[in-house]
Design a protein around this motif. Structure first.
Motif, PDB file in Angstrom:
ATOM      1  N   TRP A  30       0.817  -1.206   0.000  1.00  0.00           N
ATOM      2  CA  TRP A  30       0.000   0.000   0.000  1.00  0.00           C
ATOM      3  C   TRP A  30       0.854   1.261   0.000  1.00  0.00           C
ATOM      4  N   TRP A  31       2.117   1.121   0.400  1.00  0.00           N
ATOM      5  CA  TRP A  31       2.996   2.288   0.504  1.00  0.00           C
ATOM      6  C   TRP A  31       3.562   2.706  -0.857  1.00  0.00           C
ATOM      7  N   LEU A  32       3.361   1.841  -1.868  1.00  0.00           N
ATOM      8  CA  LEU A  32       3.955   2.131  -3.180  1.00  0.00           C
ATOM      9  C   LEU A  32       3.327   3.359  -3.858  1.00  0.00           C
ATOM     10  N   PRO A  33       1.980   3.460  -3.965  1.00  0.00           N
ATOM     11  CA  PRO A  33       1.409   4.658  -4.619  1.00  0.00           C
ATOM     12  C   PRO A  33       1.804   5.975  -3.954  1.00  0.00           C
ATOM     13  N   PRO A  34       1.729   6.089  -2.589  1.00  0.00           N
ATOM     14  CA  PRO A  34       2.160   7.372  -2.021  1.00  0.00           C
ATOM     15  C   PRO A  34       3.631   7.692  -2.280  1.00  0.00           C
ATOM     16  N   LEU A  35       4.457   6.642  -2.304  1.00  0.00           N
ATOM     17  CA  LEU A  35       5.884   6.864  -2.577  1.00  0.00           C
ATOM     18  C   LEU A  35       6.077   7.358  -4.012  1.00  0.00           C
ATOM     19  N   ALA A  36       5.389   6.694  -4.955  1.00  0.00           N
ATOM     20  CA  ALA A  36       5.494   7.101  -6.366  1.00  0.00           C
ATOM     21  C   ALA A  36       4.966   8.524  -6.544  1.00  0.00           C
ATOM     22  N   ASN A  37       3.867   8.857  -5.860  1.00  0.00           N
ATOM     23  CA  ASN A  37       3.315  10.212  -5.950  1.00  0.00           C
ATOM     24  C   ASN A  37       4.297  11.245  -5.410  1.00  0.00           C
ATOM     25  N   ALA A  38       4.916  10.920  -4.277  1.00  0.00           N
ATOM     26  CA  ALA A  38       5.877  11.864  -3.672  1.00  0.00           C
ATOM     27  C   ALA A  38       7.026  12.132  -4.639  1.00  0.00           C
ATOM     28  N   LEU A  39       7.538  11.062  -5.262  1.00  0.00           N
ATOM     29  CA  LEU A  39       8.665  11.228  -6.187  1.00  0.00           C
ATOM     30  C   LEU A  39       8.242  12.031  -7.417  1.00  0.00           C
ATOM     31  N   GLY A  40       7.045  11.706  -7.953  1.00  0.00           N
ATOM     32  CA  GLY A  40       6.555  12.400  -9.149  1.00  0.00           C
ATOM     33  C   GLY A  40       6.309  13.880  -8.889  1.00  0.00           C
ATOM     34  N   LEU A  41       5.632  14.174  -7.795  1.00  0.00           N
ATOM     35  CA  LEU A  41       5.317  15.578  -7.491  1.00  0.00           C
ATOM     36  C   LEU A  41       6.585  16.368  -7.177  1.00  0.00           C
ATOM     37  N   TYR A 114      -8.558  19.002  -6.440  1.00  0.00           N
ATOM     38  CA  TYR A 114      -9.068  17.918  -5.596  1.00  0.00           C
ATOM     39  C   TYR A 114      -8.186  16.674  -5.685  1.00  0.00           C
ATOM     40  N   TYR A 115      -7.745  16.357  -6.924  1.00  0.00           N
ATOM     41  CA  TYR A 115      -6.917  15.156  -7.043  1.00  0.00           C
ATOM     42  C   TYR A 115      -5.555  15.353  -6.389  1.00  0.00           C
ATOM     43  N   TYR A 116      -4.887  16.478  -6.687  1.00  0.00           N
ATOM     44  CA  TYR A 116      -3.547  16.674  -6.119  1.00  0.00           C
ATOM     45  C   TYR A 116      -3.605  16.745  -4.592  1.00  0.00           C
ATOM     46  N   ARG A 117      -4.693  17.288  -4.067  1.00  0.00           N
ATOM     47  CA  ARG A 117      -4.835  17.332  -2.610  1.00  0.00           C
ATOM     48  C   ARG A 117      -4.758  15.926  -2.042  1.00  0.00           C
ATOM     49  N   LYS A 118      -5.554  15.041  -2.625  1.00  0.00           N
ATOM     50  CA  LYS A 118      -5.517  13.641  -2.166  1.00  0.00           C
ATOM     51  C   LYS A 118      -4.092  13.092  -2.292  1.00  0.00           C
ATOM     52  N   SER A 119      -3.480  13.414  -3.433  1.00  0.00           N
ATOM     53  CA  SER A 119      -2.165  12.866  -3.714  1.00  0.00           C
ATOM     54  C   SER A 119      -1.119  13.347  -2.710  1.00  0.00           C
ATOM     55  N   TYR A 120      -1.054  14.669  -2.472  1.00  0.00           N
ATOM     56  CA  TYR A 120       0.015  15.120  -1.576  1.00  0.00           C
ATOM     57  C   TYR A 120      -0.352  14.992  -0.105  1.00  0.00           C
ATOM     58  N   TYR A 121      -1.628  14.943   0.215  1.00  0.00           N
ATOM     59  CA  TYR A 121      -1.985  14.640   1.617  1.00  0.00           C
ATOM     60  C   TYR A 121      -1.464  13.255   1.966  1.00  0.00           C
TER      61      TYR A 121
END
Ligand code: FES
Length: 278
Positions: A30-41, A114-121
């Motif tokens: 489950w930690w993979l998507p937030p990690l990928a988002n953090a790197l991408g952003l 709305y999407y980026y909020r979810k992503s970076y939260y």
């Protein structure tokens, strides 16, 4: 009753909630998507900040390619040919971007999306890190207080972003020309850069029009869709786009970087534009 989480904190379960002692029962990664988002952003923020302040290699005079990070270029620091709307200010100090009139609004638009909020939260605040994974914070006030209450300004950023998308479209249309440096004659032209600018603008429109605020603008506050058939039709189309908003959010991060990078490489003479016509 008191719950012990694996983080070591004691937290009483909310009334009616099960007393689960583990932080999560999920066994997948489950930690993979937030990690990928953090790197991408983070990659996008670093790239966009550096390039916005770079101050050179943002315009190809011969083919009228303007980087989206410099549009509109309205200060005296800009190359005159790149100032499609004229020059409204004097020279910019090094720490301010040339596109000062647009970038803060575009930043606000993306930051409150709305999407980026979810992503970076999830990616940066672990709030929560993923579905069914407890967050480390003990208090939750949502977006009801300063500063997060400012996220409500998203609808206003949408209007400005809409106008800026029109400007980006105008820049793209100008890129369908080429100017002969010897004679100064301008005629129709088409190169790989033109196509990259075109793809970027299509992506920007898809992202802007699929915005939740746009959906509300077109179909919100109506009591009877039957009395507003045109708005209903538009709202239905926007709603379909809206289901892909996350895709467009990431797509445009990619196309913005690609477009700026290509313009930079051609403008700096590192590569030549691949010309299809002229
Ligand atoms: Fe993402 Fe508006 S731009 S919700």
């Amino acid at each position: 009753m008191t719950t012990t989480h694996d983080s070591g904190t004691y937290r009483p379960p909310a009334p009616g909630r099960p007393d689960i002692r583990q932080r999560t029962l999920r066994t997948d990664r489950w930690w993979l998507p937030p990690l990928a988002n953090a790197l991408g952003l983070a990659t996008f923020v670093v790239y966009a900040t550096i390039r916005s302040l770079w101050g050179s290699a943002y315009y190809v005079s011969e083919y009228h390619y303007l980087s989206p990070f410099y549009s509109p270029c309205v200060s005296a620091s800009c190359i005159p040919e790149a100032s499609h709307l004229g020059q409204w200010f004097g020279e910019m100090p090094w720490f301010l971007p040339y596109a000062l009139v647009s970038l803060p609004f575009l930043l606000g638009f993306r930051l409150t999306c709305y999407y980026y909020r979810k992503s970076y939260y999830r990616a940066f605040w672990s709030s929560p890190p993923a579905c069914a994974v407890a967050e480390p914070h003990t208090k939750y006030t949502g977006e009801t207080r300063f500063p997060l209450i400012l996220q409500n300004a998203h609808r206003y950023f949408f209007y400005v972003a809409f106008v800026i998308s029109i400007l980006n479209t105008y820049d793209m249309v100008l890129a369908f020309q080429s100017t002969d440096p010897a004679t100064g004659r301008t005629s129709f032209g088409l190169g790989l850069g033109t196509l990259i600018l075109l793809i970027n603008v299509i992506g920007l429109w898809l992202y802007t029009l699929s915005c939740h605020s746009c959906r509300h603008v077109t179909g919100g506050r109506l009591k009877h869709f039957s009395k507003h058939p045109v708005r209903y039709r538009v709202w239905t189309t926007i709603s379909k786009l809206n289901t892909r908003h996350m895709l467009f959010a990431w797509l445009t991060i990619g196309t913005l970087i690609l477009t700026d990078l290509y313009v930079m490489l051609v403008a700096s003479g590192t590569i030549s534009d691949l010309r299809i016509v002229n």
